[in-house]
Write a protein that holds these residues in place. Structure first.
Motif, short mmCIF file in Angstrom:
data_model
loop_
_atom_site.label_atom_id
_atom_site.label_comp_id
_atom_site.label_asym_id
_atom_site.label_seq_id
_atom_site.Cartn_x
_atom_site.Cartn_y
_atom_site.Cartn_z
N SER A 34 110.06 35.89 90.15
CA SER A 34 111.40 36.18 89.65
C SER A 34 112.49 35.47 90.46
O SER A 34 113.65 35.48 90.08
CB SER A 34 111.66 37.69 89.64
OG SER A 34 111.82 38.18 90.97
N VAL A 35 112.09 34.84 91.57
CA VAL A 35 113.05 34.11 92.41
C VAL A 35 113.02 32.64 91.99
O VAL A 35 112.00 31.96 92.16
CB VAL A 35 112.69 34.26 93.91
CG1 VAL A 35 113.70 33.52 94.77
CG2 VAL A 35 112.59 35.73 94.30
N PRO A 36 114.13 32.13 91.41
CA PRO A 36 114.11 30.78 90.81
C PRO A 36 113.63 29.67 91.73
O PRO A 36 112.80 28.85 91.32
CB PRO A 36 115.56 30.55 90.39
CG PRO A 36 116.17 31.89 90.30
CD PRO A 36 115.44 32.76 91.28
N PHE A 37 114.11 29.60 92.97
CA PHE A 37 113.72 28.48 93.83
C PHE A 37 112.28 28.63 94.33
O PHE A 37 111.64 27.64 94.66
CB PHE A 37 114.70 28.26 94.99
CG PHE A 37 114.95 29.48 95.85
CD1 PHE A 37 114.13 29.78 96.92
CD2 PHE A 37 116.02 30.31 95.58
CE1 PHE A 37 114.36 30.89 97.71
CE2 PHE A 37 116.27 31.43 96.37
CZ PHE A 37 115.43 31.72 97.43
N VAL A 38 111.76 29.86 94.36
CA VAL A 38 110.35 30.06 94.71
C VAL A 38 109.47 29.60 93.54
O VAL A 38 108.53 28.84 93.71
CB VAL A 38 110.06 31.53 95.07
CG1 VAL A 38 108.56 31.76 95.27
CG2 VAL A 38 110.83 31.94 96.32
N ARG A 39 109.82 30.06 92.35
CA ARG A 39 109.03 29.68 91.17
C ARG A 39 109.04 28.17 90.98
O ARG A 39 108.01 27.56 90.72
CB ARG A 39 109.57 30.38 89.93
CG ARG A 39 108.72 30.10 88.71
CD ARG A 39 109.05 30.98 87.56
NE ARG A 39 110.41 30.82 87.11
CZ ARG A 39 111.02 31.64 86.27
NH1 ARG A 39 110.39 32.69 85.79
NH2 ARG A 39 112.24 31.41 85.89
N GLY A 40 110.20 27.55 91.14
CA GLY A 40 110.29 26.10 91.00
C GLY A 40 109.43 25.36 92.01
O GLY A 40 108.75 24.39 91.68
N ALA A 41 109.45 25.83 93.27
CA ALA A 41 108.64 25.18 94.31
C ALA A 41 107.15 25.33 94.02
O ALA A 41 106.37 24.39 94.23
CB ALA A 41 108.97 25.78 95.67
#
Length: 115
Positions: free
Chosen positions: A90-97
């Motif tokens: 649910s954390v955008p920059f975690v999911r993107g990474a």
């Protein structure tokens, strides 16, 4: 030496998560997660279906992480389970990474040769 084709393959891969912080900076954190290798057919399906969500891809491939990789605000380890997986996705920059790291893991050397 022969290359062994395994029916079910998984591997641990290093990922850098860049957390945005005040002042236009990033706090980079290195983590180790465990991915399940998808078949080439499934990868082709993902590439053709541009509407497929990153979270759906990660639900297919993210099957674990090292102890201590993710912590809650109190500093307690987040064990790998479906609730914690949903939380980190649910954390955008975690999911993107994570999704970027998965695709780099399956095509990294091929991508480097093209550049």
């Amino acid at each position: 030496m022969a290359f062994v084709i395994k029916k079910d393959k998984s591997y641990t891969w290093p990922i850098t998560i860049s957390e945005p912080v005040d002042g236009g900076q990033f706090n980079d954190q290195k983590v180790r997660v465990k991915f399940k290798m998808l078949s080439q057919g499934r990868i082709d399906e993902i590439v053709k279906n541009e509407a497929e969500e990153d979270a759906d891809i990660l639900n297919d491939v993210l099957i674990g992480w090292d102890d201590g990789t993710f912590k809650d605000e109190a500093g307690a380890d987040l064990a790998f389970n479906e609730d914690n997986k949903d939380l980190i996705l649910s954390v955008p920059f975690v999911r993107g990474a994570l999704v970027k790291g998965f695709f780099e893991s399956i095509a990294g050397k091929a991508l480097r040769r093209k550049n």
